[in-house]
Design a protein around this motif. Structure first.
Motif, PDB file in Angstrom:
ATOM      1  N   SER A   2       0.800  -1.214   0.056  1.00 16.53           N
ATOM      2  CA  SER A   2       0.131  -0.137  -0.041  1.00 16.53           C
ATOM      3  C   SER A   2       0.791   1.380   0.037  1.00 16.53           C
ATOM      4  N   PRO A   3       0.318   2.560  -0.504  1.00 13.64           N
ATOM      5  CA  PRO A   3       1.115   3.700  -0.170  1.00 13.64           C
ATOM      6  C   PRO A   3       1.292   3.889   1.244  1.00 13.64           C
ATOM      7  N   GLU A   4       2.182   4.670   1.612  1.00 14.17           N
ATOM      8  CA  GLU A   4       2.433   4.988   2.999  1.00 14.17           C
ATOM      9  C   GLU A   4       1.147   5.302   3.984  1.00 14.17           C
ATOM     10  N   HIS A   5       0.429   6.524   3.437  1.00 14.19           N
ATOM     11  CA  HIS A   5      -0.722   6.852   4.264  1.00 14.19           C
ATOM     12  C   HIS A   5      -1.808   5.748   4.086  1.00 14.19           C
ATOM     13  N   LEU A   6      -1.830   4.563   3.805  1.00 13.96           N
ATOM     14  CA  LEU A   6      -2.749   3.692   3.872  1.00 13.96           C
ATOM     15  C   LEU A   6      -2.457   2.245   4.332  1.00 13.96           C
ATOM     16  N   ARG A   7      -1.348   2.456   5.168  1.00 18.84           N
ATOM     17  CA  ARG A   7      -0.904   1.402   5.757  1.00 18.84           C
ATOM     18  C   ARG A   7      -1.793   0.522   6.842  1.00 18.84           C
ATOM     19  N   ILE A   8      -1.423  -0.796   6.930  1.00 19.36           N
ATOM     20  CA  ILE A   8      -2.153  -1.500   7.843  1.00 19.36           C
ATOM     21  C   ILE A   8      -1.688  -1.145   9.266  1.00 19.36           C
ATOM     22  N   GLY A   9      -2.744  -1.443  10.300  1.00 23.44           N
ATOM     23  CA  GLY A   9      -2.785  -0.619  11.803  1.00 23.44           C
ATOM     24  C   GLY A   9      -1.867  -1.303  12.210  1.00 23.44           C
ATOM     25  N   ASN A  10      -1.409  -0.790  13.322  1.00 15.75           N
ATOM     26  CA  ASN A  10      -0.375  -1.328  14.704  1.00 15.75           C
ATOM     27  C   ASN A  10      -0.924  -2.490  15.263  1.00 15.75           C
ATOM     28  N   ASP A  11      -2.285  -2.336  15.350  1.00 14.76           N
ATOM     29  CA  ASP A  11      -3.302  -3.589  15.951  1.00 14.76           C
ATOM     30  C   ASP A  11      -2.816  -4.831  15.277  1.00 14.76           C
ATOM     31  N   ASP A  52       5.680  -1.398  -3.785  1.00 14.85           N
ATOM     32  CA  ASP A  52       5.979  -1.932  -5.105  1.00 14.85           C
ATOM     33  C   ASP A  52       5.426  -3.049  -5.692  1.00 14.85           C
ATOM     34  N   LEU A  53       4.162  -2.868  -5.889  1.00 12.95           N
ATOM     35  CA  LEU A  53       3.328  -4.195  -6.256  1.00 12.95           C
ATOM     36  C   LEU A  53       3.888  -5.028  -7.333  1.00 12.95           C
ATOM     37  N   ASN A  54       4.531  -4.491  -8.333  1.00 13.01           N
ATOM     38  CA  ASN A  54       5.220  -5.482  -9.290  1.00 13.01           C
ATOM     39  C   ASN A  54       6.105  -6.191  -8.903  1.00 13.01           C
ATOM     40  N   LYS A  55       7.057  -5.682  -7.930  1.00 10.94           N
ATOM     41  CA  LYS A  55       8.029  -6.658  -7.442  1.00 10.94           C
ATOM     42  C   LYS A  55       7.560  -7.511  -6.466  1.00 10.94           C
ATOM     43  N   VAL A  56       6.214  -7.484  -5.816  1.00 12.31           N
ATOM     44  CA  VAL A  56       5.718  -8.529  -4.912  1.00 12.31           C
ATOM     45  C   VAL A  56       4.993  -9.651  -5.768  1.00 12.31           C
ATOM     46  N   ILE A  57       4.304  -9.217  -6.842  1.00 12.21           N
ATOM     47  CA  ILE A  57       3.505 -10.190  -7.692  1.00 12.21           C
ATOM     48  C   ILE A  57       3.912 -11.461  -7.918  1.00 12.21           C
ATOM     49  N   PRO A  58       5.213 -11.521  -8.370  1.00  9.36           N
ATOM     50  CA  PRO A  58       5.637 -12.940  -8.988  1.00  9.36           C
ATOM     51  C   PRO A  58       5.862 -13.939  -7.744  1.00  9.36           C
ATOM     52  N   LYS A  59       6.027 -13.413  -6.775  1.00  7.48           N
ATOM     53  CA  LYS A  59       6.165 -14.244  -5.301  1.00  7.48           C
ATOM     54  C   LYS A  59       5.285 -14.803  -4.676  1.00  7.48           C
ATOM     55  N   MET A  60       3.886 -14.440  -5.342  1.00  6.23           N
ATOM     56  CA  MET A  60       2.552 -14.463  -4.221  1.00  6.23           C
ATOM     57  C   MET A  60       1.858 -15.716  -4.721  1.00  6.23           C
ATOM     58  N   TYR A 111      -1.824  12.373  -4.178  1.00  2.99           N
ATOM     59  CA  TYR A 111      -0.840  11.258  -4.274  1.00  2.99           C
ATOM     60  C   TYR A 111      -1.109  10.531  -5.543  1.00  2.99           C
ATOM     61  N   GLU A 112      -2.362  10.152  -5.773  1.00  3.02           N
ATOM     62  CA  GLU A 112      -2.994   9.526  -7.142  1.00  3.02           C
ATOM     63  C   GLU A 112      -2.258  10.232  -8.364  1.00  3.02           C
ATOM     64  N   LYS A 113      -2.308  11.688  -8.174  1.00  2.00           N
ATOM     65  CA  LYS A 113      -1.793  12.225  -9.109  1.00  2.00           C
ATOM     66  C   LYS A 113      -0.408  11.987  -9.757  1.00  2.00           C
ATOM     67  N   LYS A 114       0.359  11.461  -8.850  1.00  2.00           N
ATOM     68  CA  LYS A 114       1.939  11.095  -8.844  1.00  2.00           C
ATOM     69  C   LYS A 114       2.205   9.890  -9.694  1.00  2.00           C
ATOM     70  N   GLY A 115       0.850   9.092  -9.924  1.00  2.00           N
ATOM     71  CA  GLY A 115       0.867   8.003 -10.850  1.00  2.00           C
ATOM     72  C   GLY A 115       1.402   6.660 -10.489  1.00  2.00           C
ATOM     73  N   LYS A 116       1.707   6.798  -9.034  1.00  2.00           N
ATOM     74  CA  LYS A 116       2.123   5.582  -8.357  1.00  2.00           C
ATOM     75  C   LYS A 116       0.612   4.635  -8.466  1.00  2.00           C
ATOM     76  N   VAL A 117       0.845   3.659  -8.752  1.00  2.00           N
ATOM     77  CA  VAL A 117      -0.539   2.588  -8.825  1.00  2.00           C
ATOM     78  C   VAL A 117      -0.349   1.486  -8.287  1.00  2.00           C
ATOM     79  N   PHE A 118      -1.554   0.929  -7.508  1.00  2.00           N
ATOM     80  CA  PHE A 118      -1.597  -0.337  -6.875  1.00  2.00           C
ATOM     81  C   PHE A 118      -2.645  -1.089  -7.571  1.00  2.00           C
TER      82      PHE A 118
END
Ligand code: CP
Length: 313
Positions: free
Chosen positions: A185-194, A211-219, A243-250
């Motif tokens: 996820s982007p930094e501002h949508l990270r999973i909670g500490n709980d 970086d989603l593309n780096k992760v995909i092949p391992k999953m 943030y979305e305007k910067k073009g980083k896609v998930f």
């Protein structure tokens, strides 16, 4: 029957024996209709919109021979408009029905309902809290798709901060062995500490990536989710749009779908918006796309859950 579950409010309530029982019962119940819930009534109180959860519970009840009474926009069409409290509404509705399914915008609302109800309460989503029946159908689907619930790698992608489905699924995966979770996820949508603290306590290995593309092949499983814009404050929404305007896609698109292994599966609780953008033909024919099978599995596992809760109460 496994040990008794009075209400189903959070996914951690599921034990291995309940999960095993529900999986087997859901498989048995697939060919229908049935009469196991004849004469029983399900009440559905939905204060937030829904397509799948509400309609699958209604359909599940019908397929089990029962009936249902449903309010799909309780915020507007129930006596909540007149100022009636959730507590009073539950005390009334639980007198009419053998089980109550509730979706509400406030975290903790299902737990409040369960405390007051004499009949089983099922949490169908409480704000950004939990959506435990989604997690149940998710693991039922994972087991069907890859044949195991231990020893797999899963990426949970998207809005991990306010998405209740990832929260419920992460809690539930804490029950299994050999799971490796990558939160993407982007930094501002990270999973909670709980959730992180819970996973540490349960020895579940996890990491965070952007970086989603780096992760995909391992999953083995790629669990996509949409951004919960409706739960953002005005400031959060503006920051997210900047943030979305910067073009980083998930997102999974034709550009990175080829990175998904042939034996891997893409799940999504749905509704999807633009985080999956693939041709309909691919969605219909490619076995790596599992989210419409996931939807159907939700019907059978909810039939099994209603049967267990109502017939043991
Ligand atoms: N997955 C899910 O909860 O979908 P609905 O919001 O349509 O019920």
């Amino acid at each position: 029957m496994p040990e008794k579950l009075n209400h189903f409010v959070e996914s951690q309530q599921l034990t291995p024996s309940i999960i095993d029982y529900l999986f087997k019962r859901a498989d048995e119940l697939r060919p229908g209709p049935h009469t196991y819930l004849q004469g029983k009534i399900l009440a559905l109180l939905f204060y937030e919109p829904s397509t799948r959860t509400r309609m699958s519970f209604e359909t599940a009840m019908s397929r089990m021979g029962g009936t249902y009474s449903s309010t799909e926009n309780a915020e507007e069409f129930s006596s909540a408009v007149k100022g009636e409290s959730l507590e009073d509404t539950i005390r009334v509705v639980s007198k009419y029905a053998n089980c109550v399914v509730i979706r509400h915008k406030e975290e903790g609302s299902a737990a409040i309902a369960a405390e007051l109800s004499k009949v089983p309460v099922i949490n169908a989503g409480d704000g950004k809290g939990q959506h435990p029946t989604q997690a149940l159908l998710d693991i039922y689907t994972i087991n069907k798709e890859i044949g195991r619930l231990n020893d797999f790698k899963i990426a949970m992608v998207g809005d991990l901060k306010k998405g209740r489905t990832v929260r419920s699924l992460a809690y539930l995966l804490g029950k299994f062995k050999g799971i490796e979770i990558t939160f993407v996820s982007p930094e501002h949508l990270r999973i909670g500490n709980d959730i992180k603290a819970y996973l540490v306590r349960h020895n579940i290995s996890f990491s965070e990536e952007d970086d989603l593309n780096k992760v995909i092949p391992k999953m083995d499983i790629i669990y996509m989710t949409r951004t919960q814009k409706e739960r953002m404050s005005e400031e959060e929404r503006k920051n997210h749009e900047d943030y979305e305007k910067k073009g980083k896609v998930f997102a999974i698109t034709t550009d990175n779908f080829n990175l998904v292994r042939n034996d891997a599966r893409i799940l999504h609780p749905l509704p999807k918006v633009d985080e999956i953008n693939l041709p309909i033909e691919t969605e219909e024919k490619d076995p790596r796309i599992a989210y419409f099978r996931q939807v159907e599995n939700g019907l059978y596992i909810r039939m099994a859950l209603l049967d267990m809760l109502i017939n043991s109460s």
